[in-house]
Enzyme design. Sequence first.
Site, PDB file in Angstrom:
ATOM      1  CB  CYS B 125     -55.704  17.737  19.396  1.00  0.00           C
ATOM      2  SG  CYS B 125     -54.435  16.878  20.360  1.00  0.00           S
ATOM      3  CB  CYS B 128     -52.353  13.165  19.392  1.00  0.00           C
ATOM      4  SG  CYS B 128     -53.159  13.650  20.924  1.00  0.00           S
ATOM      5  CB  SER B 129     -56.129  13.509  16.157  1.00  0.00           C
ATOM      6  OG  SER B 129     -55.992  12.125  16.404  1.00  0.00           O
ATOM      7  CB  CYS B 130     -57.476  15.191  21.962  1.00  0.00           C
ATOM      8  SG  CYS B 130     -56.041  14.448  22.756  1.00  0.00           S
TER       9      CYS B 130
END
Lengths: 109, 220
Positions: B125, B128-130
């Site tokens: 991602c 962000c850090s999905c």
Amino acid sequence: MSATPSGEIMPAPVYGTGETVSIIVAFPPGHRRTPNYIKGKTGVIERYCGAFINPEERAYGLAGLPKRHLYRVRFNQTDIWDEYDGPVVDTLDIEIYEHWLRSGTGETA
Amino acid sequence: MSAHDEQDHDHGHHEDGSPLNYADDSRHDFSETDHYPLLVEAVRQLLIEKEIIKARDVQERLDFMDSRGVEHGARIVVKAWTDPDYKARLMADGTAAVKELGIPMADLELLVVENTAEIHNLIVCTLCSCYPRSILGLPPDWYKSKTYRSRAVNEPRSVMREFGTIIADNVTVRVHDSNADMRYLVLPERPAGTEDWSEEQLTELITRDCLVGITVPTIP
């Protein structure tokens, strides 16, 4: 046309699987879900994902309605990066909302 | 929440000798005295003070997030490896197939991408850090790092090589930028020579990293 859960009528998705699209080059301020590296690039619609609350508005406490159509778009890596160091078979899939798409090839093909 | 502070859940990748420490830049993102951690703490204290939530609620939520690991993800993969009909349903509608096993998916849409002899999938991602936390637990530090998020899209093969994963040039490396509403699970290829293995043995092969595509299951 289809009704959203909130009862709103929204237009049907514009793009179909396999269609050539490009990503709009724009830099509006605020929370955006389209990363810069993909802007202006040309790919094909891999699939339609459904309609989702617009996160670019929801980020500011708005309802994010009407929902936005979301697609997965597939790109050749060599079309994204001038200096891509892998083989030409490599690809990248990314989720793009319809309002970031236009038909046909992009500004930086 | 303060998931970023829970260092015991943020394993780097030292165990397989990765030369780059992807954890470091992630820590720089979230110093405890930065604006956002302080804001989170202030809001948490206000919510407790105004009796909107209890301190225990926060801790229970953190404990819940900590308690989730890769088990659900491994179960889904073993089921797909051993039941072709289930695999077909999983590929057609990941969310429904996961719910079928009694695994909660919250409101997220799960998309399963299959590694084959022709295609290797890698998830990142960039924004962000999905990450599919309901089936894989908390994301590792390297997944959240700026290094991984920027390099995985434009030099995925180099990044994988640093994790010990070498993909042949005639295999398509397909990166998936999980930047919006879908969540992704990589269905790894079942290693050759495991045809007679029990489900328990197969489960042992499946690591968090191979469900993100940064590694592949290997027979010890």
